[in-house]
Write a protein that holds these residues in place. Structure first.
Motif, PDB file in Angstrom:
ATOM      1  N   TRP A 110      45.407  44.951  49.622  1.00 49.46           N
ATOM      2  CA  TRP A 110      43.901  44.695  49.544  1.00 49.46           C
ATOM      3  C   TRP A 110      43.396  43.351  50.416  1.00 49.46           C
ATOM      4  O   TRP A 110      41.693  43.239  50.624  1.00 49.46           O
ATOM      5  CB  TRP A 110      44.033  44.878  47.693  1.00 49.46           C
ATOM      6  CG  TRP A 110      42.664  44.259  48.038  1.00 49.46           C
ATOM      7  CD1 TRP A 110      41.222  44.878  47.552  1.00 49.46           C
ATOM      8  CD2 TRP A 110      42.568  42.676  47.227  1.00 49.46           C
ATOM      9  NE1 TRP A 110      40.310  43.724  46.573  1.00 49.46           N
ATOM     10  CE2 TRP A 110      41.297  42.782  46.584  1.00 49.46           C
ATOM     11  CE3 TRP A 110      42.543  41.900  47.285  1.00 49.46           C
ATOM     12  CZ2 TRP A 110      40.280  41.743  46.253  1.00 49.46           C
ATOM     13  CZ3 TRP A 110      42.481  39.948  46.672  1.00 49.46           C
ATOM     14  CH2 TRP A 110      40.774  40.490  46.393  1.00 49.46           C
ATOM     15  N   TYR A 157      39.830  43.261  52.935  1.00 51.90           N
ATOM     16  CA  TYR A 157      39.219  42.434  51.613  1.00 51.90           C
ATOM     17  C   TYR A 157      38.668  41.311  52.467  1.00 51.90           C
ATOM     18  O   TYR A 157      37.510  40.850  52.515  1.00 51.90           O
ATOM     19  CB  TYR A 157      39.821  41.701  50.254  1.00 51.90           C
ATOM     20  CG  TYR A 157      37.677  40.865  49.564  1.00 51.90           C
ATOM     21  CD1 TYR A 157      37.454  41.872  49.150  1.00 51.90           C
ATOM     22  CD2 TYR A 157      38.459  40.052  49.894  1.00 51.90           C
ATOM     23  CE1 TYR A 157      36.539  40.717  48.141  1.00 51.90           C
ATOM     24  CE2 TYR A 157      37.746  38.571  49.205  1.00 51.90           C
ATOM     25  CZ  TYR A 157      36.707  39.473  48.310  1.00 51.90           C
ATOM     26  OH  TYR A 157      35.414  38.941  46.917  1.00 51.90           O
ATOM     27  N   ASP A 209      34.247  42.703  51.576  1.00 55.42           N
ATOM     28  CA  ASP A 209      33.925  43.484  50.535  1.00 55.42           C
ATOM     29  C   ASP A 209      32.759  44.077  50.393  1.00 55.42           C
ATOM     30  O   ASP A 209      32.640  45.542  49.498  1.00 55.42           O
ATOM     31  CB  ASP A 209      33.091  42.408  49.508  1.00 55.42           C
ATOM     32  CG  ASP A 209      33.269  42.467  48.449  1.00 55.42           C
ATOM     33  OD1 ASP A 209      34.157  43.201  48.132  1.00 55.42           O
ATOM     34  OD2 ASP A 209      32.724  42.391  47.108  1.00 55.42           O
ATOM     35  N   SER A 258      35.500  51.309  50.059  1.00 55.47           N
ATOM     36  CA  SER A 258      35.418  49.269  50.386  1.00 55.47           C
ATOM     37  C   SER A 258      37.076  48.732  49.878  1.00 55.47           C
ATOM     38  O   SER A 258      37.605  49.797  49.200  1.00 55.47           O
ATOM     39  CB  SER A 258      34.343  48.955  49.394  1.00 55.47           C
ATOM     40  OG  SER A 258      35.459  49.330  47.829  1.00 55.47           O
ATOM     41  N   HIS A 311      37.717  48.359  47.260  1.00 55.37           N
ATOM     42  CA  HIS A 311      38.527  48.437  45.755  1.00 55.37           C
ATOM     43  C   HIS A 311      39.670  49.984  45.646  1.00 55.37           C
ATOM     44  O   HIS A 311      39.900  49.901  44.705  1.00 55.37           O
ATOM     45  CB  HIS A 311      37.008  49.375  44.834  1.00 55.37           C
ATOM     46  CG  HIS A 311      37.264  49.194  44.036  1.00 55.37           C
ATOM     47  ND1 HIS A 311      37.600  49.048  43.074  1.00 55.37           N
ATOM     48  CD2 HIS A 311      36.986  50.987  43.593  1.00 55.37           C
ATOM     49  CE1 HIS A 311      37.628  49.914  41.666  1.00 55.37           C
ATOM     50  NE2 HIS A 311      37.189  50.827  41.808  1.00 55.37           N
ATOM     51  N   HIS A 320      42.396  48.309  45.582  1.00 52.40           N
ATOM     52  CA  HIS A 320      42.931  47.290  44.804  1.00 52.40           C
ATOM     53  C   HIS A 320      44.061  47.655  43.510  1.00 52.40           C
ATOM     54  O   HIS A 320      44.621  49.010  43.382  1.00 52.40           O
ATOM     55  CB  HIS A 320      41.855  46.789  43.971  1.00 52.40           C
ATOM     56  CG  HIS A 320      41.688  45.642  42.911  1.00 52.40           C
ATOM     57  ND1 HIS A 320      41.628  45.884  41.552  1.00 52.40           N
ATOM     58  CD2 HIS A 320      41.902  44.477  43.047  1.00 52.40           C
ATOM     59  CE1 HIS A 320      42.216  44.296  41.122  1.00 52.40           C
ATOM     60  NE2 HIS A 320      41.810  43.193  42.110  1.00 52.40           N
ATOM     61  N   THR A 362      44.296  47.099  40.411  1.00 56.77           N
ATOM     62  CA  THR A 362      43.640  48.272  39.307  1.00 56.77           C
ATOM     63  C   THR A 362      43.662  49.943  39.601  1.00 56.77           C
ATOM     64  O   THR A 362      44.063  51.155  38.630  1.00 56.77           O
ATOM     65  CB  THR A 362      41.981  48.292  39.350  1.00 56.77           C
ATOM     66  OG1 THR A 362      41.474  46.890  39.834  1.00 56.77           O
ATOM     67  CG2 THR A 362      41.545  48.891  38.042  1.00 56.77           C
ATOM     68  N   THR A 363      43.388  50.368  41.190  1.00 57.97           N
ATOM     69  CA  THR A 363      43.928  51.496  41.127  1.00 57.97           C
ATOM     70  C   THR A 363      44.984  51.935  41.406  1.00 57.97           C
ATOM     71  O   THR A 363      44.812  53.287  40.594  1.00 57.97           O
ATOM     72  CB  THR A 363      42.111  52.086  42.927  1.00 57.97           C
ATOM     73  OG1 THR A 363      41.328  51.491  42.416  1.00 57.97           O
ATOM     74  CG2 THR A 363      42.566  53.269  43.409  1.00 57.97           C
TER      75      THR A 363
END
Lengths: 336, 247, 286
Positions: free
Chosen positions: A122, A126, A135, A231, A233, A236, A238-239
């Motif tokens: 990540w 980023y 980003d 992206s 994201h 991340h 979270t994913t």
């Protein structure tokens, strides 16, 4: 075996008819998202459910494949097919490297290493702005048109995702009942015993790790085609966490658990974000609630209820011995 | 023809400075029935773990069938022809007895790497598993999950899984522990029926059964070999008495 | 030359912050076998609470105390009400701590908005300290001193006090500790609160250097994990060593190859996992 085949056929028919029934492009797209998430969750299930290897970095494979394919096809001048093949191959190779590292530890150590490796990826996405767009991500990617079928159409894309989903689920179904898959499940339950029986536990785990990475990469490919954009994201934590939640909420170690979990999480996420901005909080709360109150997941929980219900009815009707509910599972359900 | 199947030389294993196995040198001939005796904590199970590869020795070498296996992993040694049972039962509890034996059979076959075939359709394996189960008197229980079997049945399943591997050397860690008198008798008969081309090393506390079964006996104490010899020699040796009566 | 010394100091300061963070993580892991993935969120929450205290005019040191105390209280509640129910199921515990991390992270955005917030340097530590033509920000030197003092204090706690003896007994053999009459239930809560308090207070101390922003938690958590993997899980000395190694590598990496700072972080991890999977000072693999 036979009734379950019937269920699968019915389920398949519903999935095929779905776009005709719902019509609205928004919901067809939502279904495509569910299919993609379901492939990713099912691939993680190979590790978590069958291998007992809880990875908190599975977004790495989907994300890397997505970045690769967008970069190769939209920025480095490769065709769709070449880009896709290279993306999947490259990501699978990375899974081999990550597997070699993460499997140096087990249990919580494995989890921590997968998480750290995922976060490093990540960080690369980023920070390495010149390559990844930082980003802002990488765009400029359009859906391919294989055999003249324009995948820009929501329904066409849905069927495309459905075919891949069907392939993935079939492969994982075969895997789960195969000698190799059963060996993996053996290493989950009794690793020491398995090596005494002649199995190379680490090789089994490593190959499974790579296989999970491969299907994760396939999900990432679909993700890139769907969003036509990638992206940080997608890489991340979270994913990764969402994906793990799908597996656990649905039922780790079952074929359909992760699919149900994926549907649940994707729908919840879409519904929630329409009303409140607090998806992360909801995700966290669902996580805590599932672990505390339904650690086996929905599919095993519900099917247990269903079995009990059916058995009590049968008992009531035929008035057989009350032990009917405790009958040993037959051979056909061996790996349920 | 009288070649050593298992040869251990100068074997040491320390746990945090404490010796669990100390300077053990041992030779087991082909077809032999060897008994390991000794009080609790004498290092018998540690020795088994070292032979099977679950533990790495601090120093010394282990050879199996004339080949130095000291650096090989457990599974590699199993592929050479070692099988063992465990003192503490480790089975696949939710699976059927037949499935347990099938896993044991599969471990030595190349097919174990196949990720697409249906294990349930490997009829040869399942038939063989039933045969082996019948051998230990569990033919009728093949389709029951381990969870629903008795302790004695599990012990026999342990032995069945080891036998299924067609081992050249079989390590039995207290195969009779916790069994009723009837079950002991059955397992004893079962062990006697194992052909002589299988070498057996056994840890057992039931002296009557063990002594009747063994050709040679090794007595261990605090990780060291105290006495070794034939049944008569060991029984007659005053050091054996010392170990057992603690004088 | 000047550049390397300055980056070295940055590395030292980051290492110090990482130690304050990972010491608590390591302590909790060593005793309870809980990989507390909320630790990064505790760090961030502590920083926000401290900042609020400072904004209200109570001063920096009150902020550090408040940050530590709030997070310790939260940690104690989590341990008592949730982790305890899942005793003996490490995987479930980890997942719960991850869920809590998400809740805290989102609550912080809710309460303190998404804008990055600077934290003022406490009075008396503004400005720089000049030596031989080099300029050292005083506050960074102070943070390094705090980390060293904390390391010493934790070492004394573990080796010289009754509490430390109980913790060591628990780490070595939980059942034995219980049999010896140690009340492990209280011990767990104390250690979890202590670890959380370190994270919370560390967040406030980090404020003047890193400032506070959403995502601080997920920036810090992987660094702490890498530190712990590198140093050896549950080893205080390992956490100390690992923190400064990562602090240096990350600082130099970010200055010399800003694009690749994260990739460079990967290298020591690969080396340690390949050559010594239990970590530099760890006694066993996890």
């Amino acid at each position: 075996m036979k009734p379950s085949l019937l269920w699968v056929a019915a389920f398949g028919a519903v999935l095929i008819l779905l776009p005709q029934v719902i019509g609205s492009a928004y919901y067809v797209n939502l279904c495509s998202q569910i299919l993609i998430a379901a492939i990713l969750a099912s691939s993680l299930n190979i590790l978590v459910g069958f291998g007992g290897l809880t990875s908190l970095g599975h977004a790495a494979y989907a994300g890397t494949a997505a970045y690769f394919t967008v970069y190769l096809s939209a920025h480095a001048g490769f065709g769709y097919l070449a880009g896709a093949v290279m993306a999947v191959a490259g990501t699978t190779a990375m899974a081999l490297l990550f597997g070699l590292l993460a499997l140096r530890a087990s249990g919580l150590g494995f989890l921590m290493i997968t998480l750290a490796l995922g976060q490093i990826l990540w960080g690369i996405a980023y920070r390495w702005v010149s390559l990844t767009g930082g980003d802002n991500g990488l765009g400029g990617f359009t859906r391919p048109q294989p055999f003249g079928i324009d995948l820009a159409d929501p329904a066409a894309f849905y069927y495309f995702a459905l075919v891949v989903f069907g392939l993935a689920l079939f492969a994982i179904h075969r895997f789960m009942h195969s000698p190799f898959g059963q060996s993996l499940q053996g290493t989950r339950d009794q690793p020491r015993r398995m090596s005494a029986l002649g199995y190379n536990v680490r090789s089994i785990q490593l190959l499974s790790f790579v296989y999970a990475g491969f299907w994760g990469a396939v999900a990432g490919l679909l993700y890139a085609y769907y969003h036509q954009f990638v992206s940080p994201h997608v890489l991340h934590l979270t994913t990764s966490a969402e994906t793990l939640l799908m597996v656990i909420a649905g039922g780790a170690g079952t074929l359909f658990g992760p699919v149900v979990g994926a549907a649940l999480v994707v729908i919840l996420k879409n519904v929630a974000s329409a009303y409140i901005a607090r998806w992360m909080m909801l995700l966290g709360a669902v996580f805590v609630a599932i672990v505390l109150f339904m650690p086996d997941g929905l599919v095993p929980g519900v099917s247990r209820l269903f079995r009990r219900f059916r058995n009590t009815r049968r008992t009531a009707m035929k008035n057989t011995e009350p032990d009917a509910a405790a009958l040993p599972p037959t051979l056909g359900k061996r790996s349920a | 023809m009288n070649t050593a199947v298992l040869e251990i030389a100068g074997l040491n294993r320390f746990f945090g400075g404490l010796p669990a196995v100390q300077n053990v040198t041992l030779k087991v001939e082909a077809g032999e029935r060897r008994l390991l005796l000794g009080p609790n904590g004498a290092g018998k199970t540690t020795l088994f773990n070292l032979i099977a590869g679950d533990l790495k020795p601090s120093s010394g070498t282990i050879s199996l069938f004339g080949r130095d296996v000291t650096k090989l992993r457990t599974d590699q040694r199993t592929q050479c022809g070692v099988a063992r049972t465990y003192q503490i039962i480790t089975l696949f509890a939710k699976q059927t007895l037949a499935h347990n034996v099938v896993l044991s059979l599969l471990g030595l076959r190349k097919r174990r790497w196949n990720p697409f075939a249906d294990l349930g359709a490997e009829t040869a394996l399942w038939e063989r598993a039933r045969e082996v189960l019948a051998l230990v008197g569990l033919g009728h229980a093949a389709d029951r999950p381990v969870l629903e079997t008795s302790y004695g049945e599990r012990r026999r399943l342990e032995i069945a899984m080891a036998l299924a591997q067609d081992p050249k050397i079989l390590l039995l860690d207290e195969p009779l522990a916790g069994l009723s008198a009837d079950e002991r008798f059955e397992v004893q008969r079962l062990l006697e029926r194992i052909p002589r081309d299988v070498t057996i090393v056994m840890i057992e506390h039931d002296m009557d059964v063990a002594l009747a079964f063994a050709d040679r006996i090794t007595v261990l104490q605090r990780g060291q070999i105290v006495v070794e010899g034939t049944r008569a020699e060991v029984v007659a040796d005053p050091k054996t008495r010392e170990v057992y009566l603690g004088h | 030359m000047h550049f390397y010394v300055m980056q070295g100091l940055n590395g030292l300061a980051l290492g110090a912050l990482l130690f304050i963070l990972s010491a608590g993580f390591s302590l909790i892991f060593g005793l309870m076998r809980v990989a507390n993935l909320s630790h990064g969120a505790y760090f961030m929450l502590g920083a926000y609470v401290g900042l609020t205290c400072i904004d209200r005019g109570y001063g920096f040191w009150a902020g550090v105390l408040a940050g530590g105390a709030t997070v310790a209280l939260l940690g104690g509640l989590v341990e008592r009400l949730i982790l305890r129910r899942l005793a003996g199921r490490p995987l479930q515990q980890v997942l719960v701590t991850l869920g809590i991390a998400f809740i805290i992270a989102d609550a912080c955005i809710w309460l303190w908005t998404g804008d990055p917030r600077p934290v003022p340097v406490p009075s008396g530590f503004e400005g720089v300290f000049r030596f031989q033509g080099f300029v050292f920000p005083k506050y960074r030197l102070f943070v390094v001193a705090v980390a060293c003092a904390l390391g010493l204090a934790l070492w004394l706690l573990m080796e010289r006090t009754r509490l430390g003896a109980m913790i060591r007994a628990g780490v070595d053999d939980m059942d034995m500790a219980r049999a010896m009459g140690i009340r492990t239930s209280v011990l767990f809560t104390v250690v979890f609160c202590l670890g959380a308090a370190l994270a919370g207070a560390g967040g406030v101390l980090a404020g003047p250097i890193l400032s506070v922003y959403p995502g601080l938690d997920s920036d810090m958590l992987p660094l702490a994990l890498v530190v712990v993997i590198l140093g050896g899980v549950g080893s205080l000395g390992g956490a100390f060593l690992g923190s400064f190694i990562i602090g240096f590598i990350y600082s130099y990496g970010q200055a010399l190859l800003p694009d690749l700072a994260y990739v460079i972080l990967f290298l020591p991890m690969v080396l340690v996992l390949t050559l010594r999977p239990r970590g530099l000072m760890g006694r066993r693999t996890v």
